[in-house]
Scaffold this motif. Sequence first.
Motif, PDB file in Angstrom:
ATOM      1  N   GLN A 117      48.523  65.295  -6.746  1.00 12.31           N
ATOM      2  CA  GLN A 117      47.270  64.845  -6.122  1.00 12.31           C
ATOM      3  C   GLN A 117      47.235  63.324  -5.942  1.00 12.31           C
ATOM      4  O   GLN A 117      46.607  62.812  -5.037  1.00 12.31           O
ATOM      5  CB  GLN A 117      46.078  65.286  -6.979  1.00 12.31           C
ATOM      6  N   ARG A 118      47.904  62.602  -6.853  1.00 11.23           N
ATOM      7  CA  ARG A 118      47.924  61.145  -6.751  1.00 11.23           C
ATOM      8  C   ARG A 118      49.087  60.728  -5.872  1.00 11.23           C
ATOM      9  O   ARG A 118      50.143  61.379  -5.872  1.00 11.23           O
ATOM     10  CB  ARG A 118      48.129  60.477  -8.118  1.00 11.23           C
ATOM     11  N   ILE A 127      51.534  73.623 -11.208  1.00 12.29           N
ATOM     12  CA  ILE A 127      50.935  72.772 -10.172  1.00 12.29           C
ATOM     13  C   ILE A 127      49.418  72.913 -10.217  1.00 12.29           C
ATOM     14  O   ILE A 127      48.872  74.002 -10.036  1.00 12.29           O
ATOM     15  CB  ILE A 127      51.449  73.150  -8.772  1.00 12.29           C
ATOM     16  N   HIS A 155      45.305  65.429 -15.132  1.00  9.62           N
ATOM     17  CA  HIS A 155      44.469  64.384 -14.527  1.00  9.62           C
ATOM     18  C   HIS A 155      43.286  63.939 -15.379  1.00  9.62           C
ATOM     19  O   HIS A 155      42.573  63.016 -15.007  1.00  9.62           O
ATOM     20  CB  HIS A 155      43.924  64.880 -13.179  1.00  9.62           C
ATOM     21  N   LYS A 212      53.169  62.615 -15.503  1.00  8.56           N
ATOM     22  CA  LYS A 212      52.598  63.749 -16.245  1.00  8.56           C
ATOM     23  C   LYS A 212      53.437  64.106 -17.471  1.00  8.56           C
ATOM     24  O   LYS A 212      53.122  65.069 -18.172  1.00  8.56           O
ATOM     25  CB  LYS A 212      52.526  64.979 -15.336  1.00  8.56           C
ATOM     26  N   GLN A 217      46.519  66.399  -1.946  1.00  9.67           N
ATOM     27  CA  GLN A 217      46.537  67.809  -1.525  1.00  9.67           C
ATOM     28  C   GLN A 217      45.444  68.091  -0.491  1.00  9.67           C
ATOM     29  O   GLN A 217      45.575  68.992   0.321  1.00  9.67           O
ATOM     30  CB  GLN A 217      46.333  68.728  -2.736  1.00  9.67           C
ATOM     31  N   LYS A 218      44.368  67.337  -0.555  1.00  5.10           N
ATOM     32  CA  LYS A 218      43.226  67.595   0.323  1.00  5.10           C
ATOM     33  C   LYS A 218      43.096  66.564   1.441  1.00  5.10           C
ATOM     34  O   LYS A 218      42.500  66.833   2.467  1.00  5.10           O
ATOM     35  CB  LYS A 218      41.915  67.545  -0.484  1.00  5.10           C
ATOM     36  N   SER A 234      52.794  69.161  -4.731  1.00  2.00           N
ATOM     37  CA  SER A 234      52.603  69.521  -6.133  1.00  2.00           C
ATOM     38  C   SER A 234      51.739  68.480  -6.840  1.00  2.00           C
ATOM     39  O   SER A 234      51.423  68.632  -7.998  1.00  2.00           O
ATOM     40  CB  SER A 234      53.960  69.604  -6.836  1.00  2.00           C
ATOM     41  N   ARG A 241      48.007  67.088 -23.881  1.00  3.53           N
ATOM     42  CA  ARG A 241      49.317  67.661 -23.543  1.00  3.53           C
ATOM     43  C   ARG A 241      49.766  68.645 -24.633  1.00  3.53           C
ATOM     44  O   ARG A 241      50.326  69.700 -24.331  1.00  3.53           O
ATOM     45  CB  ARG A 241      50.360  66.556 -23.362  1.00  3.53           C
ATOM     46  N   ARG A 269      32.534  62.982  -4.337  1.00  5.45           N
ATOM     47  CA  ARG A 269      33.594  63.691  -3.611  1.00  5.45           C
ATOM     48  C   ARG A 269      33.557  63.401  -2.104  1.00  5.45           C
ATOM     49  O   ARG A 269      34.437  63.816  -1.362  1.00  5.45           O
ATOM     50  CB  ARG A 269      33.470  65.198  -3.886  1.00  5.45           C
ATOM     51  N   ASN A 287      42.947  62.537  -3.459  1.00  4.42           N
ATOM     52  CA  ASN A 287      43.643  63.800  -3.682  1.00  4.42           C
ATOM     53  C   ASN A 287      44.535  64.093  -2.480  1.00  4.42           C
ATOM     54  O   ASN A 287      44.066  64.527  -1.423  1.00  4.42           O
ATOM     55  CB  ASN A 287      42.625  64.929  -3.888  1.00  4.42           C
TER      56      ASN A 287
END
Lengths: 392, 373
Positions: B268-269, A288, A233, B354, B333-334, B266, A272, A371, B331
């Motif tokens: 977040q986006r 993950i 990210h 990714k 996941q959240k 797995s 990467r 956030r 996110n």
Amino acid sequence: MLEPALHHTLVAPSEVLDYEQLYADYQTGLVDRLRGFGAAAECLSLWVPDEDPATSLRNLWDAAAAAGERDIAVYLGPTTTASLDGDEVLGTAARFGVATLTHGRTGWLVEVQELRAAAPVAERRAVAPRARAIVHGVTTTPAIETSAGAIHPAYVDAIARATADVQHDGVLSADAGELMLRVEDHGSTLSLVVDRETHVIRRAAFTDAPHEGVMERFCALVEGVPILDAADHGVARLELSLREHRAHRPVAGIVTPRSADPCFARPQALIRAALADYRAQTGFADWISTHDAGPAAPWRAMSPADREAAVRTVLDTFVAAHDGRPGAVELVAVEIDVRLVLRLDEALLSDGGPRLVFELEQALRDAIDPRLEVVLEEIRDRNRKRRLAVVE
Amino acid sequence: MTGMTDHTQLILDGTKIGWHLDRVHAWERGERIAPITIDMALTRACNFACEYCYAMLQENDRKVITRDVIFDFLEDCAEIGVKGISFVSDGESTISPVFADAIRRGSELGLSMAVGTNGLALTKMRLEEILPHLTYLRVNISAGERDRYAQIMGVKPEWFDRVCQNIRDMMEIKRRDDLPVTVGMQMVVMPSYGDQILPLARLGQSLRPDYLVLKHCSDSEDGELGVDYDGYDSLYDKLRAAEALSDDEYKVVVKWSKIEARGKRSYQRCYGAPFMIQLSGSGLVAPCGMLFNERYKKFHIGNICETRFRDIWASDRYWDVMNLLASPEFNAQKMCGSLCLQHKVNETLDAHAKGLVQLTTPRGAAPAHIDFV
Ligand code: SF4
């Protein structure tokens, strides 16, 4: 209410259904009732009306037959009969049983006895033609063009500022317990010092970048971040941090580092490669990333009262800027530390709509902590039966 | 004869996004892509009251989708390049007065049409009308025994018999007319419904739909439905025994990938939403059903009862919201509930972005229901 004259004509069915009332109830129910919805009459639990009364009646007799009813009587009021042909109605009804149609002063009574499922016929009722011609196959609109080789204007200023204050160029050395990585892509290098225990990048540096400001900002952003998250990210965060205004997007569709500008390709390739090297050297096998930096220290350090005061200040400024009445936005709760539950005055909300909530969230993020999240108070299911079936 | 011919594969636990690389590439170039699939409902109402119903968490301002509204919508979809429309989402579309017309109109416009339903109101006569126009029809039936069905789905026990008869009728019409429609049954498995897995799989053996799919239950980000994802462990033997009841023409499929994910993501986006959006039965356009509730108003894009869909799709608002979901400021996941409809598409596109997988044109014949990614 049924016409008295029509009541006298009834022979077998004990109840005459008022079609217009049934239809109106059904339509209201579609909006007012959520679960356990159904037609008012028990024998019509399978009935689905139609905007076209002829089809609607056909469905009604079919539903009654399928539900095992033996006979059914329906009163059709003047609004309905105005758009129907009596012979056609009788013909359709006769497909479902022994049918009679009685004309009253203002409406019709249609009775069907010895109900049965109608024999299948090819139901290919034409759908009313529409005026507009359809153009097929237009799937995309083109992205905004930029001149070849130039950095997109959305990033130019921020990159220039970062270039003027480079602090991460050079190479690094590692201390005990740390691992030093050094990778290269097209002559540029990225060096990372990673904590073997936590997999967090402690320090980052670069050499020979085509756009020094890009790599400078990237190195600053990945310090303190787990290497997996930086690889997954980090470049997307870099893109956002270099974009002068959030709303000034470099493409018409979805912004990703890849679609945004070629200048993001180098840090992407380097990070990467660094992760691959880290895996090879340490056997690190996580795939993950669940890293979430959470709110920054100032927000974490605030007491509930201080948080409320900080939020209140932003809300008041926002409301004033949108001509809302004082107190038009209230903070109802703070969930999971960062989720602000707000209540918005109806007038403000109907003026600004969802965009206003979106902007309000951005204002809070910009002023207090990136956030923070904004949600409104939830509307709960209005159906009591459903709500009783779950843990409240 | 079934609609699934030998050379086509029915993908029930996965994604078909790889078969739409033209759109994936346009997305990667930052172009505005039309959704491949839209999942929607024609009403928020439902004649059932299932215990596990997610729609109770999706309350938003009710509006009525009339015939004109849905026809405009379907025409806009065809115009911008949407390929498949499923009537599932947050209401029972078969009870909408515009249901049959919408299916026919969509099909006439070249859109692939599909339905997820409790199946009660689909009498034989209505099935005759709609089946020729459908790619698939899936009946939600979360128990194989009358009384448990009534309990779990919040209805009268007799309705179980009616739904079973309707499934028999579906298959009879399909076979009689050799229709390409796939007819399926679906059980939403809650850990406490374990006793119904095998009775339902056996019921399927006698009703003979093309498949029975057994899937997890989704929950909100706060776990409001109380789904115990660890509780699925004790069902594995029964789920495997149910799969073993498959034969050549009746497949029992467990969505293992979602059950085993235990509600975890797995990624977040959220990259999947522009490929696959959802509309509420109120006409609300939102990236996904998990965001229908007024609580998530910031993600609400428009309403087809008020604005033409082609204009909503072309608006900055639409792309602001889609970009927020794809940005580091979001996110999943959240901020999301568990295992949304877009989950598999998200997983694949995220892995692609990714650099973990390279999406390439898949080999072999295209799978069935390709327009439903
Ligand atoms: S990841 Fe979140 S936002 Fe995206 S479709 Fe799923 S639930 Fe909706």
